[in-house]
Scaffold this motif. Structure first.
Motif, PDB file in Angstrom:
ATOM      1  N   UNK A   3       0.897  -1.248   0.022  1.00 14.98           N
ATOM      2  CA  UNK A   3       0.038  -0.098  -0.011  1.00 14.98           C
ATOM      3  C   UNK A   3       0.820   1.177  -0.014  1.00 14.98           C
ATOM      4  N   UNK A   4       1.245   1.790  -1.107  1.00 10.99           N
ATOM      5  CA  UNK A   4       1.807   3.062  -1.298  1.00 10.99           C
ATOM      6  C   UNK A   4       1.020   4.409  -0.879  1.00 10.99           C
ATOM      7  N   UNK A   5       1.690   5.389  -0.730  1.00  9.47           N
ATOM      8  CA  UNK A   5       1.078   6.809  -0.303  1.00  9.47           C
ATOM      9  C   UNK A   5       0.065   7.380  -1.394  1.00  9.47           C
ATOM     10  N   UNK A   6       0.464   6.908  -2.648  1.00  5.95           N
ATOM     11  CA  UNK A   6      -0.455   7.440  -3.802  1.00  5.95           C
ATOM     12  C   UNK A   6      -1.243   6.474  -4.127  1.00  5.95           C
ATOM     13  N   UNK A   7      -1.732   5.503  -3.502  1.00 11.95           N
ATOM     14  CA  UNK A   7      -2.669   4.440  -3.665  1.00 11.95           C
ATOM     15  C   UNK A   7      -4.077   4.879  -3.619  1.00 11.95           C
ATOM     16  N   UNK A   8      -4.791   4.671  -4.724  1.00 11.75           N
ATOM     17  CA  UNK A   8      -6.348   5.210  -4.650  1.00 11.75           C
ATOM     18  C   UNK A   8      -7.230   3.852  -4.890  1.00 11.75           C
ATOM     19  N   UNK A   9      -8.200   3.708  -4.156  1.00  7.51           N
ATOM     20  CA  UNK A   9      -9.038   2.485  -4.014  1.00  7.51           C
ATOM     21  C   UNK A   9     -10.391   3.002  -4.569  1.00  7.51           C
ATOM     22  N   UNK A  10     -10.835   2.339  -5.723  1.00  2.00           N
ATOM     23  CA  UNK A  10     -12.060   2.813  -6.523  1.00  2.00           C
ATOM     24  C   UNK A  10     -12.985   1.634  -6.543  1.00  2.00           C
ATOM     25  N   UNK A  11     -14.227   1.839  -5.854  1.00  2.61           N
ATOM     26  CA  UNK A  11     -15.462   0.902  -6.101  1.00  2.61           C
ATOM     27  C   UNK A  11     -16.197   1.255  -7.410  1.00  2.61           C
ATOM     28  N   UNK A  12     -16.205   0.589  -8.337  1.00  4.40           N
ATOM     29  CA  UNK A  12     -16.961   1.158  -9.447  1.00  4.40           C
ATOM     30  C   UNK A  12     -18.404   0.621  -9.306  1.00  4.40           C
ATOM     31  N   UNK A  13     -19.649   1.668  -9.430  1.00  2.00           N
ATOM     32  CA  UNK A  13     -20.712   1.770  -9.438  1.00  2.00           C
ATOM     33  C   UNK A  13     -21.525   1.275 -10.663  1.00  2.00           C
ATOM     34  N   UNK A  14     -22.738   1.694 -10.774  1.00  2.00           N
ATOM     35  CA  UNK A  14     -23.558   1.425 -11.902  1.00  2.00           C
ATOM     36  C   UNK A  14     -23.774   2.303 -13.031  1.00  2.00           C
ATOM     37  N   UNK A  15     -22.838   3.420 -12.702  1.00  3.57           N
ATOM     38  CA  UNK A  15     -22.898   4.975 -13.430  1.00  3.57           C
ATOM     39  C   UNK A  15     -22.334   4.317 -14.709  1.00  3.57           C
ATOM     40  N   UNK A  16     -22.479   5.405 -15.857  1.00  6.67           N
ATOM     41  CA  UNK A  16     -21.893   4.999 -17.225  1.00  6.67           C
ATOM     42  C   UNK A  16     -20.600   5.390 -17.160  1.00  6.67           C
ATOM     43  N   UNK A  17     -19.866   4.564 -18.047  1.00  7.04           N
ATOM     44  CA  UNK A  17     -18.415   4.351 -18.053  1.00  7.04           C
ATOM     45  C   UNK A  17     -17.907   5.948 -18.485  1.00  7.04           C
ATOM     46  N   UNK A  18     -18.282   6.506 -19.503  1.00  5.78           N
ATOM     47  CA  UNK A  18     -18.067   7.798 -20.069  1.00  5.78           C
ATOM     48  C   UNK A  18     -18.002   8.842 -18.841  1.00  5.78           C
ATOM     49  N   UNK A  19     -18.966   8.894 -18.239  1.00  5.40           N
ATOM     50  CA  UNK A  19     -19.225   9.799 -16.996  1.00  5.40           C
ATOM     51  C   UNK A  19     -18.032   9.535 -15.967  1.00  5.40           C
ATOM     52  N   UNK A  20     -17.999   8.292 -15.624  1.00  4.01           N
ATOM     53  CA  UNK A  20     -16.897   8.056 -14.748  1.00  4.01           C
ATOM     54  C   UNK A  20     -15.414   8.511 -15.014  1.00  4.01           C
ATOM     55  N   UNK A  21     -15.245   8.077 -16.434  1.00  9.66           N
ATOM     56  CA  UNK A  21     -13.910   8.690 -17.021  1.00  9.66           C
ATOM     57  C   UNK A  21     -13.690   9.844 -17.117  1.00  9.66           C
ATOM     58  N   UNK A  22     -14.877  10.782 -17.363  1.00 12.76           N
ATOM     59  CA  UNK A  22     -14.789  12.234 -17.304  1.00 12.76           C
ATOM     60  C   UNK A  22     -14.245  12.764 -16.021  1.00 12.76           C
ATOM     61  N   UNK A  23     -15.025  12.304 -15.016  1.00 11.96           N
ATOM     62  CA  UNK A  23     -14.918  12.633 -13.474  1.00 11.96           C
ATOM     63  C   UNK A  23     -13.434  12.519 -13.175  1.00 11.96           C
ATOM     64  N   UNK A  24     -12.816  11.220 -13.305  1.00 11.70           N
ATOM     65  CA  UNK A  24     -11.493  10.793 -13.123  1.00 11.70           C
ATOM     66  C   UNK A  24     -10.729  11.673 -13.892  1.00 11.70           C
ATOM     67  N   UNK A  25     -10.721  11.836 -15.285  1.00  8.08           N
ATOM     68  CA  UNK A  25      -9.996  12.799 -15.931  1.00  8.08           C
ATOM     69  C   UNK A  25      -9.676  14.178 -15.497  1.00  8.08           C
ATOM     70  N   UNK A  26     -10.875  14.717 -14.750  1.00  5.69           N
ATOM     71  CA  UNK A  26     -10.771  15.933 -14.429  1.00  5.69           C
ATOM     72  C   UNK A  26     -10.008  15.937 -13.262  1.00  5.69           C
ATOM     73  N   UNK A  27     -10.403  14.907 -12.484  1.00  6.22           N
ATOM     74  CA  UNK A  27      -9.758  14.851 -11.076  1.00  6.22           C
ATOM     75  C   UNK A  27      -8.256  14.462 -11.061  1.00  6.22           C
ATOM     76  N   UNK A  28      -7.863  13.698 -12.216  1.00  6.65           N
ATOM     77  CA  UNK A  28      -6.090  13.439 -12.241  1.00  6.65           C
ATOM     78  C   UNK A  28      -5.392  14.640 -13.109  1.00  6.65           C
ATOM     79  N   UNK A  29      -6.224  15.499 -13.450  1.00  2.37           N
ATOM     80  CA  UNK A  29      -5.670  16.747 -14.350  1.00  2.37           C
ATOM     81  C   UNK A  29      -5.226  17.705 -13.607  1.00  2.37           C
ATOM     82  N   UNK A  30      -5.024  18.908 -14.144  1.00  9.77           N
ATOM     83  CA  UNK A  30      -4.354  19.934 -13.618  1.00  9.77           C
ATOM     84  C   UNK A  30      -5.611  20.371 -12.579  1.00  9.77           C
ATOM     85  N   UNK A  31      -5.328  21.016 -11.397  1.00  8.65           N
ATOM     86  CA  UNK A  31      -6.060  21.561 -10.448  1.00  8.65           C
ATOM     87  C   UNK A  31      -7.323  22.627 -11.109  1.00  8.65           C
ATOM     88  N   UNK A  32      -8.341  22.444 -10.694  1.00 11.99           N
ATOM     89  CA  UNK A  32      -9.280  23.440 -11.259  1.00 11.99           C
ATOM     90  C   UNK A  32      -9.408  24.720 -10.441  1.00 11.99           C
TER      91      UNK A  32
END
Ligand SMILES: *Cc1c(COP(=O)(O)O)cnc(C)c1O
Length: 389
Positions: A360-389
């Motif tokens: 378990x490294x300090x940068x580890x993220x654990x994700x439980x994937x629900x029933x939402x649509x793939x594209x919406x989850x990707x967009x949320x993660x893309x924004x979260x992983x990218x440059x600060x908003x």
């Protein structure tokens, strides 16, 4: 029972109400049952009728117990008020002062804390063995009463070989008790691979809607009945409302898992290509260190994905604080996607060195994937992983 898991989840134990024909079982919000005669009451006390006094048994419990037992191909199952209460029930029934328990050290935090408490307060020996240390297991097992393990392991999703553990436990005269929470009986059947008792936190995927706490134990009837007796007197039983909600949740287990696992596999492959992500742990990825074993012993790879952020703790914290659709919350297995940082949750009580030993490294993220649509989850993660908003 010859039905498939989808049919079993929907129908097993959920017969229509004989009094009204209602397609769903009525919720009987009662703490006790009325008897016309003393022989009737005595039959109730012996468990020959579905209700007696609710701590002893109740028709709404029977439905979920029947589903869980059938899904695991088990002789019997018992419902508890939480996953931890279910594990506690196994210990209350099968361990006494002077016994020794061996456990693979990579365990759910609560399980590990309970084992530590038990040793100190009830005179039960506990030996923790590193997951990969075969020699240590060989030295620890002789004379042990129980071997405790889980797989996939939280949060690294490493896999242990259930059949091999069962064989080694049995050779030493011990029982294998297995935490199957991450897999569910749809994706993994430890009893069929030789485990003696299986337990799951029904709070997670079995309930599936993040709206209840419950746990279940299943196994051979002669091993489960003492657990039911322990539940009666220790009292760690769910209430009828919880059982009713859990019965409803379990009916869609297969449908939810199909979708959640498919989305999780897509997200894992996508994250593995993402420049902000150093590595991804998902048993279905060929890059997973235990992929071959997972392929052999699991029927599906599940809804849990772990990934290590290139920027370490700071980057992982930023992801947790920036996701919008995905909730930054502990727990897993629900229809809503949840994300947490093991450093602050399940592994907070360990030192940095102990965490590193569990992978378990300090940068580890654990994700439980629900029933939402793939594209919406990707967009949320893309924004979260990218440059600060
Ligand atoms: C959540 C969990 C538990 C404990 O279950 P509760 O319902 O919270 O008591 C045990 N094992 C695993 C793997 C879990 O994820």
């Amino acid at each position: 029972m010859t039905h498939g898991p989808g049919t079993t989840s929907v129908h097993e134990g959920s017969e229509p109400d004989p009094a009204t024909g209602a397609v769903t079982r009525p919720l009987l919000r009662t703490s006790t049952f009325r008897f016309d005669t003393v022989p009737d009451l005595l039959a109730g006390a012996r468990g020959e009728r579905p209700g007696f006094y609710t701590r002893y048994g109740h028709p709404n419990f029977g439905a979920v117990e029947a589903k869980f037992a059938a899904l695991h191909g088990a002789g019997a199952a018992v419902l508890f008020a939480s996953g931890m209460a279910a594990f506690g029930g196994i210990l209350q029934a099968h361990v006494r002062a002077g016994d020794r328990i061996v456990a693979l050290a990579d365990l759910y935090g609560g399980t590990r804390v309970l084992l530590a408490e038990l040793a100190a307060r009830f005179g039960v020996g506990v030996t923790l063995v590193p997951r990969h240390d075969d020699d240590a297991l060989t030295r620890a097992l002789p004379g042990a009463r129980l071997l405790i393990a889980e797989s996939p392991i939280n949060p690294t999703l490493r896999i242990v070989d259930v059949g091999r553990l069962a064989e080694r436990a049995h050779r030493a005269g011990a029982l294998l008790a297995f935490d199957n929470t991450f897999a569910t009986p749809v994706h993994q059947q430890p009893l069929a691979m030789g485990a003696d008792l299986v337990w799951e936190s029904a709070t997670k995927a079995l309930g599936g809607h993040s709206d209840l706490l419950a746990g279940l134990v299943a196994g051979r009837a002669d091993l489960v009945e003492p657990v039911r007796e322990a539940r009666k007197v220790w009292g760690a039983i769910a209430d009828p409302d919880t059982a009713w909600l859990l019965e409803r949740g379990m009916k869609t287990l297969v449908a939810r898992l199909d979708r959640q696992s498919r989305t999780a596999a897509e997200l894992a492959a996508w994250l593995e290509r993402h420049p902000a992500v150093a590595s991804v742990l998902y048993p279905g990825l060929p890059s997973h260190p235990d992929h071959e074993l997972a392929r052999r012993q699991m029927r599906g790879y599940g809804f849990m994905v772990a990934f290590d952020c290139r920027g370490g703790l700071e980057a992982a914290r930023a992801v947790a604080e920036r996701v919008r659709l995905i909730a930054h919350a502990p727990s897993l297995g629900g229809v809503e996607s949840l994300l947490s940082l093991p450093v602050y949750t399940s592994h907070a009580y360990l030192t940095a060195a102990e965490r590193a030993a569990c992978g378990v490294g300090d940068g580890l993220v654990r994700l439980s994937v629900g029933c939402e649509d793939l594209g919406d989850l990707q967009a949320d993660l893309e924004a979260a992983l990218g440059a600060p908003r």
